[in-house]
Design an enzyme around this catalytic site. Structure first.
Site: not given
Ligand code: IVH
Length: 718
Positions: A44, A46, A48, A94, A127, A129, A131, A238, A302, A326, A432, A435, A456, A462
């Protein structure tokens, strides 16, 4: 290595340009190693040093600052507010599907819309989704120009400065990319980083975060890019918005192209030919879900062909060619068998629900955190109701458990119909449980509100606080002593043999000597053995000399996390200077106190905690013994050859017009100056912009040198 290059002040403009180019590449290379899975190649320190050299050269030749400069990447000055950004193409959402039937309907709908027969196979991608937060990142001629949140889909917020700090997102694309490229994807926080952050928050006695998604959102939607930078956010590409040219004609190939351009893409994305294959991949991703280091809440399907996507088009808010399948929510019902209290290093009493084991989303859950006594009652951190009053959590209650991104599960609610008659409200202990000392809720000096955490008051007497203290002392960012983990600490702490006992940190370093004079040998004790004992002593001895910031962090002063420890180390330089100042400082008066508060990033709460810590004779005594064994190194000073302001303390005040405050600070620091927030006798220079008030007055009163922005720029050489 580059840090040993010629002094910055002797570089010609050509040499400087060449070196900045080389530094940008080199630092990007180390960033990639650091942020990817690979191990960093350099320390780190180096790293920096490379950054500081880059800064110093840029400070001398601001006209040479590159678009892809590492100084723009981390800690870049944020915009003052989040300006609105109208998306070149709307960011859609989506449609959701929840069952296999829904998915079959979706696929059948696609075939129907296109007038295809089921035997004319249409490939789909599948793929995870992610979060996180969706983001649209625009590049013009290969340079990142804007990054915007989704907002309402039409207009988002400009978070460019913050997005630039994310190492995984390139600031510059390879040569030959289309003139306009808009990459869309998800910014997220890794579960492991989230947990580490929460551990740090906990260690500092601060409120922990709820889940990685909210933390990622909070890290992005605030104005200090340094905070974003410190949060290690990540990204998966994506999708895309405006593209002046399409580099591929399928969804899958587009994403592969993004990968080639340097964006992280999700490795679980697949191209598949039938509903059965799609659903099988859904199950597979579902099985992997608990082991992934990021939260996902479903699988996105997709249509692969972009031509077919074009034909399918959009409904009002979502494309016809995609859907999100989902996962069922990871929730389950179980029973609270017992509520127990854990005592942490800072004395915080944390209630934990012991649960009848239950599988939540493929993981067996036996504990859930109850955070604090208010949470048990259904009251949130700001005093708001999070559950109806009668839904307090009691032993014997049946509850809804949720295992979200955080690995520690939460209790969402109580099933009132199942409450046993004998169940009584939980009495949170006022003493506590370890203790027996009083446990109190302090009043927050700033807000005047009662802290939600009960602590505590036993301090060193403690056992829980003492062992947690030792565990912190040996932890990775502190002394990092290999072979001395939680289990061993407990063993040495409890041991009654004086040659085997460790109750305070200095005793770690006297263990070997005490053992040499003793007949009870550690190597004969179960779980140790000759080799591991040898290794343990070696690991301990390796730390007899230690970086000052690690030493300060290891002391376990409340509110003093790693970042604060680094600030302190850099400001005071030596342990001697630091401890002398802490012992001198008395709240709200005197030079030592104002110097401490003048350090940017140190507020009154932290300052008070440090002064309190050094007021406790026991702390001073333990540190004294520790210093007999261990030598804190002098803190590294920035590369400052030839700088006219090296070692000087500078205060910027008034509204600056020639540079942002962050920029001014970064530049001054790169030249070896310390930047302080308030004026004291130790201030060397006050740089005053228009409208400067009390600080300028104070500087004049104290006879401190003052100058305007132009004079400052002239002094530091532009
Ligand atoms: S495609 C037109 N791919 O899900 C479609 N969305 O519920 C464009 N999200 O707003 C989105 N993983 O934030 C796509 N592999 C994925 C995703 C993804 C998460 C989110 C994205 C979107 C929301 C829709």
């Amino acid at each position: 290595m580059s840090t040993e290059g010629s002094a910055v002040d002797t570089l010609t403009i050509e040499e400087a340009a060449a070196e900045l180019e080389r530094l940008a590449k080199e630092i990007a290379h180390h960033d990639a190693l650091y942020h990817g899975k690979d191990q960093p190649e350099i320390s780190d320190a180096d790293y920096d040093a490379l950054k500081r050299r880059n800064d110093a050269i840029e400070a001398r030749f601001p006209e040479l600052i590159r678009e892809d400069s590492p100084s723009r990447h981390v800690g870049a000055a944020p915009s003052v507010t989040f300006a609105p950004v109208v998306h070149a193409r709307p960011m859609l959402s989506l449609d959701n599907t929840f069952s296999q039937e829904d998915v079959q309907d979706f696929v059948a709908g696609v075939y129907r819309f296109l007038g295809r027969l089921p035997d004319q196979s249409i490939p789909f991608t599948a793929e995870p989704k992610i979060d996180g937060l969706s983001m649209s990142i625009r590049y013009e001629n290969g340079i990142l120009v804007t990054a915007a949140t989704r907002g309402d889909g039409t207009t988002g917020e400009n978070v460019t400065a913050n997005i630039r700090t994310i190492a995984e997102i390139p600031n510059k694309l390879p040569k030959g990319v289309p003139a306009v490229v808009e990459i869309r994807g998800e910014v997220y926080m890794a579960k492991s980083d989230f947990l580490a952050l929460n551990r740090q928050m906990e260690a500092e006695g601060k409120q922990t975060y709820v889940n990685p998604r909210n933390t990622a959102a909070g890290s992005l939607r605030q104005l200090d890019a340094k905070v974003t930078a410190s949060r290690k956010l990540k990204f998966f590409a994506y999708a895309w918005g405006e593209m002046s040219e399409m580099p591929a004609d399928t969804q899958f190939a587009m994403v592969q192209t993004f990968k080639e351009w340097g964006f992280p893409v999700n490795p679980l994305m697949k191209r598949l030919n039938s509903v059965a294959d799609i659903l099988a991949h859904y199950d597979e991703i579902g099985l992997e879900r608990p082991d992934l280091d990021y939260d996902i809440d479903g699988v996105v399907y997709k249509v692969d062909s972009l031509e077919l996507q074009g034909r399918l088009g959009f409904r009002s808010r979502s494309p016809r060619w995609a859907t999100a399948h989902k996962f069922p929510a990871e929730q389950a019902f179980t029973e609270v068998e017992k509520i127990e209290i854990q005592v942490g290093r800072t004395g915080a009493l944390t209630p934990v629900a012991r649960l009848k084991p239950i599988t939540v989303g493929g993981v067996v859950v036996t504990n859930a955190t109850l955070h604090n006594e208010d949470y048990i009652k259904g009251i949130g951190n700001s005093g708001e109701r999070i559950r109806p009053e009668e839904h307090d959590i009691r032993e014997g209650d049946t509850v809804i458990v949720q295992r979200a991104g955080d690995v520690i599960p939460q209790i969402l609610d109580v099933v009132m119909e199942k409450r046993p008659e004998a169940a009584r409200p939980y009495e949170f202990p006022k003493t506590c449980p370890v203790c027996g000392s009083h446990a109190v809720r302090e009043v927050n000096e700033k807000t005047g509100k009662m802290d939600s955490v009960r602590r505590c008051t036993g301090g060193f007497i403690c056992r829980a606080q003492a062992t947690e203290h030792l565990k912190h002392f040996v932890s990775r960012n502190a002394f990092d002593i290999e072979g001395l983990g939680a289990k061993q600490i407990d063993f040495f702490f409890e041991n009654e043999d004086p040659s085997l006992q460790i109750r305070t940190a200095p005793e770690i370093f006297t263990l070997e000597k005490r053992q040499q004079q003793s007949l009870t040998k550690l190597e004969n004790i179960d779980g140790f053995g000759k080799v591991s004992v040898g290794k343990l002593y070696a690991a301990i001895n390796e730390r007899r000399s230690i970086a000052l910031h690690r030493f300060i962090y290891a002391l376990g002063i409340r509110h003093v996390g790693e970042t604060t420890a680094k600030l302190l180390a850099r400001s005071y330089g030596t342990y001697e200077a630091f401890s002398t100042a802490m012992k001198e400082a008395a709240p709200l008066s005197g030079d030592a106190w104002s110097d401490l508060n003048a350090i940017e990033g140190i507020g009154e709460v932290v300052a008070r905690a440090m002064v309190e810590f050094y007021k406790e004779p026991r702390n001073v005594e333990v540190i004294g013994r520790l210093l007999d064994e261990v030598t804190p190194e002098e803190a590294e000073q920035p590369v400052t050859s030839g700088s006219p302001v090296a070692g000087k303390t500078v205060v910027f005040t008034g509204s600056l017009e020639k540079f942002t405050r962050d920029e001014a600070k970064a530049r001054a620091e790169s030249l070896g100056a310390k930047v302080a927030g308030s004026v004291s006798k130790k201030t060397d220079i006050v740089v005053a912009g228009p409208g400067a008030g009390s600080k300028l007055d104070k500087a004049r009163e104290l006879g401190v040198q003052t100058m305007d922005e132009d004079e400052w720029l002239a002094l530091i050489g532009g």
